[in-house]
Design an enzyme around this catalytic site. Structure first.
Site, short mmCIF file in Angstrom:
data_model
loop_
_atom_site.label_atom_id
_atom_site.label_comp_id
_atom_site.label_asym_id
_atom_site.label_seq_id
_atom_site.Cartn_x
_atom_site.Cartn_y
_atom_site.Cartn_z
N ASP A 13 -7.98 4.03 7.67
CA ASP A 13 -7.33 5.44 8.47
C ASP A 13 -5.98 5.79 7.89
OD1 ASP A 13 -9.53 4.65 10.28
OD2 ASP A 13 -8.05 3.26 11.62
N HIS A 41 -13.71 9.25 9.65
CA HIS A 41 -12.73 10.14 8.68
C HIS A 41 -12.61 11.50 9.30
CE1 HIS A 41 -14.05 7.38 4.95
NE2 HIS A 41 -13.40 6.61 6.06
P1 GDP Z 1 -9.40 7.97 7.20
O1 GDP Z 1 -10.26 7.08 8.25
O2 GDP Z 1 -8.86 7.36 6.29
O3 GDP Z 1 -10.28 8.94 6.97
O4 GDP Z 1 -8.51 8.12 8.45
P2 GDP Z 1 -8.67 8.67 10.01
O5 GDP Z 1 -9.18 10.05 9.94
O6 GDP Z 1 -9.31 7.67 10.73
O7 GDP Z 1 -7.00 8.72 10.55
C1 GDP Z 1 -6.11 9.59 10.03
C2 GDP Z 1 -5.58 10.34 11.01
O8 GDP Z 1 -4.35 11.11 10.62
C3 GDP Z 1 -6.26 11.55 11.53
O9 GDP Z 1 -6.17 11.86 12.84
C4 GDP Z 1 -6.08 12.48 10.56
O10 GDP Z 1 -6.13 14.10 11.23
C5 GDP Z 1 -4.49 12.38 10.54
N1 GDP Z 1 -3.82 12.78 9.39
C6 GDP Z 1 -4.27 12.76 7.85
N2 GDP Z 1 -3.24 13.12 6.92
C7 GDP Z 1 -2.19 13.64 8.02
C8 GDP Z 1 -1.13 14.03 7.82
O11 GDP Z 1 -0.47 14.30 6.50
N3 GDP Z 1 -0.39 14.53 8.73
C9 GDP Z 1 -0.48 14.47 10.06
N4 GDP Z 1 0.33 14.56 11.04
N5 GDP Z 1 -1.89 13.75 10.32
C10 GDP Z 1 -2.69 13.35 9.28
P1 IMO Z 2 -12.14 4.02 7.98
O1 IMO Z 2 -13.11 4.10 7.02
C1 IMO Z 2 -9.98 0.99 10.35
C2 IMO Z 2 -12.01 -2.93 11.16
C3 IMO Z 2 -12.50 -3.01 12.63
C4 IMO Z 2 -12.29 -4.53 12.60
C5 IMO Z 2 -12.87 -5.10 11.07
C6 IMO Z 2 -14.37 -5.25 11.14
O2 IMO Z 2 -12.09 4.95 9.07
O3 IMO Z 2 -10.77 3.81 7.47
P2 IMO Z 2 -16.52 -3.92 11.33
O4 IMO Z 2 -17.14 -3.23 12.54
O5 IMO Z 2 -16.41 -3.22 10.03
O6 IMO Z 2 -17.23 -5.38 11.43
O7 IMO Z 2 -14.96 -4.49 11.76
O8 IMO Z 2 -12.66 -3.69 10.48
N1 IMO Z 2 -12.45 -1.66 10.66
C7 IMO Z 2 -11.67 -0.57 10.30
N2 IMO Z 2 -10.46 -0.17 10.60
N3 IMO Z 2 -10.58 2.01 9.53
C8 IMO Z 2 -12.00 1.59 9.49
O9 IMO Z 2 -12.69 2.75 8.51
C9 IMO Z 2 -12.59 0.70 9.84
N4 IMO Z 2 -14.05 0.01 9.67
C10 IMO Z 2 -13.89 -1.32 10.12
O10 IMO Z 2 -11.41 -2.50 13.41
O11 IMO Z 2 -11.03 -4.89 12.44
MG MG Z 3 -10.79 6.29 9.84
#
Ligand code: GDP
Ligand code: IMO
Ligand code: MG
Length: 423
Positions: A13, A41
């Site tokens: 994330d 994502h």
């Molecule tokens: P990922 O799994 O790595 O793609 O990340 P996620 O989407 O799960 O979580 C990242 C969160 O941060 C999302 O809600 C994005 O919209 C937000 N985000 C990403 N870059 C930025 C940034 O530079 N500033 C802010 N405020 N939010 C961001």
């Molecule tokens: P993105 O791609 C954050 C974490 C789960 C749990 C552990 C194992 O959005 O960054 P699983 O379901 O994979 O067997 O769970 O991994 N986990 C993540 N945490 N971002 C993710 O993906 C995750 N994918 C799995 O929360 O702790």
């Molecule tokens: Mg994510």
């Protein structure tokens, strides 16, 4: 030709979806190579707001061909819905999204078993996304998996029959309800009919791209410290998350990877169980309030903490990160002081992340450096020079600790809320 892997340097994330979305403008191929729909994502651009689980986040760039490699595990219902959502939003997925027939299929019993294992572990549970990820990868490496290629013949029916016999025994022994062969077969045959137009061997596509010196963008799912081998085992995910996974998971020889972009959040978050040295427990603190996030896949509240430079440094070394994309710098606004963990200590002695296991990491103490915050809204900044001095210093401190430059800085969730830093 560039083959750029985009990887998270923390516990997932980090903002990989956004990073891939804006980097995709330069790409010919965008690909997922690991994990499954445990990933969430977030992409916010001219098409809308999307939480993508399986389709590469670079799909929005018109000229890209999107690949889901054999290293990815797929819940067909999730992929079908995602394709429909993207097509409805005008993204135009058909004819440029290809799914490897080598990819494994998440079956209903994988999801049931994921839940049953978690419940059996009680307080020691991993906190999985319950998407069946651990069980499907376990089946893959124990030769019990079902792949999309199996649907081209009656291999699917034969393998399903055996698997259901085995899995129903486990499920019922653990108090669950047995699955019905005909029901599962019909549902999955239906999924296959819908996904068939997208399933195609990726080897010739990837080879042709490499030979034509095209640009590839490889999107990791999860983060470095959820990696099965290098993460905080057993609080990890079931796939390799470091760039070498792209080789097996997509069929790209390792020597072709030219760049590794490390996506680093300006603070730390974690979903699920496991050690997190910089975690903030005071839910009334200002930082806790600012860093709070809701998980994109499960809707759970993410655990939050200060930036941990030992993690970032280790991720850079482990994955050969060449440049960083720092995300969410805008979120730090309004904190008078910011804590940054620069090193770990265990029993009074300095230790590296790699010297302790997950249980040791629970016990490490962080050596914090306190830096000044800023009160200005930086979300409109589009150059490094526009940032307040304290924000610039924060970025420079990260570069110094990581030993690689920060090339992009996120100042908001939208694609355009990004600073390109020139070093
Ligand atoms: P990922 O799994 O790595 O793609 O990340 P996620 O989407 O799960 O979580 C990242 C969160 O941060 C999302 O809600 C994005 O919209 C937000 N985000 C990403 N870059 C930025 C940034 O530079 N500033 C802010 N405020 N939010 C961001
Ligand atoms: P993105 O791609 C954050 C974490 C789960 C749990 C552990 C194992 O959005 O960054 P699983 O379901 O994979 O067997 O769970 O991994 N986990 C993540 N945490 N971002 C993710 O993906 C995750 N994918 C799995 O929360 O702790
Ligand atoms: Mg994510």
């Amino acid at each position: 030709m560039t083959v750029t892997a985009v990887i998270g340097t923390q516990w997932g994330d980090e903002g990989k979806g956004k990073a891939v979305d804006f980097l995709a403008e330069q790409a010919d191929y965008v690909a997922r190579f690991n994990g499954g729909n445990n990933a969430g994502h977030t992409v916010i651009n001219e098409f809308g707001t999307f939480k993508i689980h399986l389709v590469p986040s670079g799909i929005f760039a018109r000229n890209t061909t999107a690949l889901i490699g054999g290293g990815v595990v797929i819940d067909p219902a999730v992929l079908i819905e995602e394709i429909e959502t993207l097509n409805q939003a005008g993204v135009g997925v058909d004819g440029r999204l290809w799914v490897s027939p080598r990819s494994h299929v998440i079956m209903p019993y994988h999801k049931i078993l994921d839940g049953l294992y978690e419940e059996a572990k009680g307080a020691g549970a991993t906190g999985t996304t319950r998407r069946g990820i651990g069980p499907v990868f376990a089946d893959k490496v124990s030769y019990n998996g079902i792949r999309w290629s199996d649907f081209a013949s009656d291999a699917f029916e034969k393998r399903l029959k055996v698997q259901l016999e085995l899995k129903n025994k486990i499920i019922t022994a653990l108090g669950g309800e047995a699955l019905n062969y005909e029901g599962v077969r019909e549902t999955y045959r239906g999924y296959y009919e819908k996904l068939k137009p997208y399933i195609k061997e990726l080897f010739p596509i990837v080879q042709a791209g490499l030979k034509a010196n095209k640009n590839f963008l490889l999107e990791q799912a999860m983060g470095t410290f959820l990696d099965t081998d290098w993460g905080t085992y057993p609080f990890v995910t079931a796939s390799t998350t470091i760039p070498s996974a792209a080789s097996a998971g997509l069929g790209i020889p390792p020597r072709y990877i030219t760049d590794v972009v490390g996506v680093t959040k300006a603070y730390t978050t974690r979903v699920g169980a496991g050690p997190m040295p910089t975690e903030i427990h005071d839910t009334n603190s200002k930082a806790y309030g600012k860093f709070g996030e809701v998980a994109a896949t499960t809707g759970r509240i993410r655990r939050v903490g200060w930036l941990d430079l030992e993690l970032v440094r280790t991720a850079v070394e482990l994955s050969g990160v060449t440049e960083l994309c720092l995300t969410k710098l805008d979120v730090l606004r309004g904190l008078e002081e910011i804590q940054v963990c620069v090193n770990y200590k265990l029993d009074g002695k300095a230790v590296r992340y790699t010297e302790v296991d997950a249980y040791g990491l629970e016990r490490v103490e962080c050596v914090y450096q306190t830096v000044s915050g800023w009160s200005e809204d930086i979300s409109g900044a589009r150059s490094f020079e526009e940032l307040p001095a304290q924000a610039q210093n924060y970025v420079k401190m990260i570069e110094l600790a990581a030993g690689v430059p920060v090339r992009w800085i996120g100042v908001g969730p939208q694609r355009e809320a990004t600073i390109r830093k020139h070093n």
